[in-house]
Design a protein around this motif. Structure first.
Motif, PDB file in Angstrom:
ATOM      1  N   GLU A 154       0.826  -1.218   0.000  1.00  0.00           N
ATOM      2  CA  GLU A 154       0.000   0.000   0.000  1.00  0.00           C
ATOM      3  C   GLU A 154       0.859   1.268   0.000  1.00  0.00           C
ATOM      4  O   GLU A 154       0.416   2.325  -0.428  1.00  0.00           O
ATOM      5  N   GLN A 155       2.117   1.151   0.462  1.00  0.00           N
ATOM      6  CA  GLN A 155       2.994   2.336   0.473  1.00  0.00           C
ATOM      7  C   GLN A 155       3.685   2.556  -0.869  1.00  0.00           C
ATOM      8  O   GLN A 155       4.398   3.540  -1.042  1.00  0.00           O
ATOM      9  N   PHE A 156       3.482   1.653  -1.824  1.00  0.00           N
ATOM     10  CA  PHE A 156       4.145   1.763  -3.125  1.00  0.00           C
ATOM     11  C   PHE A 156       3.178   2.161  -4.228  1.00  0.00           C
ATOM     12  O   PHE A 156       3.553   2.221  -5.390  1.00  0.00           O
ATOM     13  N   VAL A 157       1.913   2.417  -3.865  1.00  0.00           N
ATOM     14  CA  VAL A 157       0.919   2.830  -4.860  1.00  0.00           C
ATOM     15  C   VAL A 157       0.393   4.213  -4.473  1.00  0.00           C
ATOM     16  O   VAL A 157       0.521   4.623  -3.317  1.00  0.00           O
ATOM     17  N   ARG A 175      -6.627  -0.900  -2.770  1.00  0.00           N
ATOM     18  CA  ARG A 175      -6.555  -1.987  -3.769  1.00  0.00           C
ATOM     19  C   ARG A 175      -5.182  -2.662  -3.803  1.00  0.00           C
ATOM     20  O   ARG A 175      -4.906  -3.481  -4.675  1.00  0.00           O
ATOM     21  N   ALA A 176      -4.323  -2.304  -2.836  1.00  0.00           N
ATOM     22  CA  ALA A 176      -2.923  -2.753  -2.881  1.00  0.00           C
ATOM     23  C   ALA A 176      -2.784  -4.274  -2.851  1.00  0.00           C
ATOM     24  O   ALA A 176      -1.794  -4.809  -3.351  1.00  0.00           O
ATOM     25  N   TYR A 177      -3.763  -4.977  -2.246  1.00  0.00           N
ATOM     26  CA  TYR A 177      -3.630  -6.436  -2.152  1.00  0.00           C
ATOM     27  C   TYR A 177      -4.542  -7.178  -3.124  1.00  0.00           C
ATOM     28  O   TYR A 177      -4.818  -8.360  -2.956  1.00  0.00           O
ATOM     29  N   GLU A 178      -4.988  -6.471  -4.162  1.00  0.00           N
ATOM     30  CA  GLU A 178      -5.622  -7.162  -5.284  1.00  0.00           C
ATOM     31  C   GLU A 178      -4.493  -7.701  -6.155  1.00  0.00           C
ATOM     32  O   GLU A 178      -3.452  -7.060  -6.290  1.00  0.00           O
ATOM     33  N   ASP A 179      -4.733  -8.871  -6.759  1.00  0.00           N
ATOM     34  CA  ASP A 179      -3.664  -9.467  -7.555  1.00  0.00           C
ATOM     35  C   ASP A 179      -3.682  -8.897  -8.975  1.00  0.00           C
ATOM     36  O   ASP A 179      -3.998  -9.596  -9.932  1.00  0.00           O
ATOM     37  N   CYS A 180      -3.358  -7.614  -9.058  1.00  0.00           N
ATOM     38  CA  CYS A 180      -3.339  -6.984 -10.388  1.00  0.00           C
ATOM     39  C   CYS A 180      -2.309  -5.849 -10.394  1.00  0.00           C
ATOM     40  O   CYS A 180      -1.936  -5.341  -9.332  1.00  0.00           O
ATOM     41  N   PRO A 181      -1.838  -5.483 -11.599  1.00  0.00           N
ATOM     42  CA  PRO A 181      -0.946  -4.318 -11.657  1.00  0.00           C
ATOM     43  C   PRO A 181      -1.758  -3.060 -11.362  1.00  0.00           C
ATOM     44  O   PRO A 181      -2.967  -3.051 -11.550  1.00  0.00           O
ATOM     45  N   LEU A 182      -1.094  -2.015 -10.874  1.00  0.00           N
ATOM     46  CA  LEU A 182      -1.795  -0.745 -10.606  1.00  0.00           C
ATOM     47  C   LEU A 182      -0.960   0.399 -11.178  1.00  0.00           C
ATOM     48  O   LEU A 182       0.274   0.310 -11.213  1.00  0.00           O
ATOM     49  N   PRO A 183      -1.622   1.474 -11.620  1.00  0.00           N
ATOM     50  CA  PRO A 183      -0.864   2.601 -12.179  1.00  0.00           C
ATOM     51  C   PRO A 183      -0.066   3.341 -11.108  1.00  0.00           C
ATOM     52  O   PRO A 183      -0.540   3.507  -9.989  1.00  0.00           O
ATOM     53  N   ILE A 184       1.158   3.749 -11.469  1.00  0.00           N
ATOM     54  CA  ILE A 184       1.997   4.521 -10.525  1.00  0.00           C
ATOM     55  C   ILE A 184       2.390   5.875 -11.121  1.00  0.00           C
ATOM     56  O   ILE A 184       3.304   6.526 -10.638  1.00  0.00           O
ATOM     57  N   GLY A 185       1.684   6.273 -12.194  1.00  0.00           N
ATOM     58  CA  GLY A 185       1.994   7.553 -12.840  1.00  0.00           C
ATOM     59  C   GLY A 185       2.954   7.380 -14.005  1.00  0.00           C
ATOM     60  O   GLY A 185       3.586   6.325 -14.157  1.00  0.00           O
ATOM     61  N   HIS A 186       3.009   8.400 -14.876  1.00  0.00           N
ATOM     62  CA  HIS A 186       3.908   8.409 -16.035  1.00  0.00           C
ATOM     63  C   HIS A 186       3.666   7.221 -16.972  1.00  0.00           C
ATOM     64  O   HIS A 186       4.595   6.754 -17.638  1.00  0.00           O
ATOM     65  N   SER A 236       3.970  -3.998 -10.780  1.00  0.00           N
ATOM     66  CA  SER A 236       3.594  -5.299 -11.339  1.00  0.00           C
ATOM     67  C   SER A 236       2.586  -6.019 -10.439  1.00  0.00           C
ATOM     68  O   SER A 236       2.479  -5.749  -9.248  1.00  0.00           O
ATOM     69  N   GLN A 237       1.902  -6.968 -11.055  1.00  0.00           N
ATOM     70  CA  GLN A 237       0.949  -7.822 -10.341  1.00  0.00           C
ATOM     71  C   GLN A 237       1.690  -8.644  -9.280  1.00  0.00           C
ATOM     72  O   GLN A 237       2.753  -9.210  -9.574  1.00  0.00           O
ATOM     73  N   PRO A 238       1.172  -8.736  -8.060  1.00  0.00           N
ATOM     74  CA  PRO A 238       1.876  -9.481  -7.005  1.00  0.00           C
ATOM     75  C   PRO A 238       2.268 -10.905  -7.422  1.00  0.00           C
ATOM     76  O   PRO A 238       3.360 -11.367  -7.106  1.00  0.00           O
ATOM     77  N   GLN A 239       1.383 -11.588  -8.142  1.00  0.00           N
ATOM     78  CA  GLN A 239       1.702 -12.956  -8.539  1.00  0.00           C
ATOM     79  C   GLN A 239       2.942 -13.000  -9.440  1.00  0.00           C
ATOM     80  O   GLN A 239       3.748 -13.920  -9.360  1.00  0.00           O
ATOM     81  N   VAL A 240       3.085 -11.998 -10.285  1.00  0.00           N
ATOM     82  CA  VAL A 240       4.245 -11.950 -11.192  1.00  0.00           C
ATOM     83  C   VAL A 240       5.509 -11.600 -10.398  1.00  0.00           C
ATOM     84  O   VAL A 240       6.576 -12.181 -10.617  1.00  0.00           O
TER      85      VAL A 240
END
Ligand code: SAH
Length: 221
Positions: free
Chosen positions: A38-41, A48-59, A64-68
């Motif tokens: 949650e501190q990296f998004v 949504r930090a612990y959903e298994d999906c990539p999330l936008p971080i700007g630019h 990456s998705q946690p599973q990856v």
């Protein structure tokens, strides 16, 4: 009525799903449990930090998705004697996970503002002593610190081979994992092991990483 799930509940659910997906290395699972994603998004996406999906971080970039992250980390077969080069610092999440499992992480990012944010997070989490960062073109690796025992590329490279500089900077016996593809937005994870006489190549999952871009932007912000 059901109670809303806390972040901690969501993290436990994510860890269970990682186990089901074949992440069996307990040190990797512990590292994922210990690094607060949650501190990296961006703060509006923390829930949504612990959903298994990539999330936008700007630019236009993504964490990456946690599973990856877990799969690539497990595939690196880490221990506390190894020095690891990461290409594509992004939010810094993958580097923070790696730092819990190896001796030192060297991470290269081409966008200054992402790197500044990542460094701030490393300091806040007390891991900056274990992570060296550099603004630069990851296609050229980090020659001054080579050879590396492990190399992980967290952006998708075009073609069938890793950038030659990364191959050169991998120690004998070392492992390199990289998403490679003929399409800019679709790749397959490939792991290379450097042997005395050449390379062993193993192909794995299809993945979708943001592209590994050539060179530095004219304005690296
Ligand atoms: N590992 C990151 C996710 C990486 S997203 C994390 O845990 O959050 C891919 C990152 O690679 C982006 O930040 C992008 O700016 C960076 N990138 C793309 N091409 C690059 C290059 N040639 N050199 C260094 N970084 C690059």
């Amino acid at each position: 009525m059901t109670w809303p799930m806390t972040l901690e509940d969501r993290k436990i659910r994510l860890l269970l799903s990682l186990r089901r997906a074949g992440i069996t290395n307990t040190a990797v699972l512990d590292a994922i449990a210990e690094v607060p994603r949650e501190q990296f998004v961006p703060s509006d996406l923390a829930c949504r930090a612990y959903e298994d999906c990539p999330l936008p971080i700007g630019h236009g970039q993504t964490i990456s998705q946690p599973q990856v992250v877990a799969y690539m980390t497990q595939a690196l077969v880490l221990n506390d004697r190894l020095r690891v080069l990461e290409i594509g610092t992004g939010s810094g999440y993958q580097a923070a996970v790696l730092a819990r499992l190896c001796r030192h992480v060297y991470t290269v990012e081409r966008l200054r503002s992402l790197l500044v944010e990542a460094r701030r997070r490393f300091t806040e989490l007390g891991v900056s002593h274990a992570i060296s960062t550099r603004l630069g073109d990851g296609n050229t690796g980090w020659a001054e610190e080579a050879p590396f025992d492990r190399i992980i590329v967290t952006a998708g490279a075009l073609g069938t081979e890793p950038p030659p500089a990364l191959i050169d900077q991998l120690a004998v016996g070392g492992l390199l994992i990289i998403p490679l593809g003929s399409d800019r937005w679709e790749q397959r994870l490939v792991r290379f092991q450097r042997c005395e006489t050449g390379f062993k190549r193993e192909e794995s999952w299809p993945v979708r990483f943001v592209p590994l871009l050539p060179g530095l932007p004219s304005d690296p912000d």
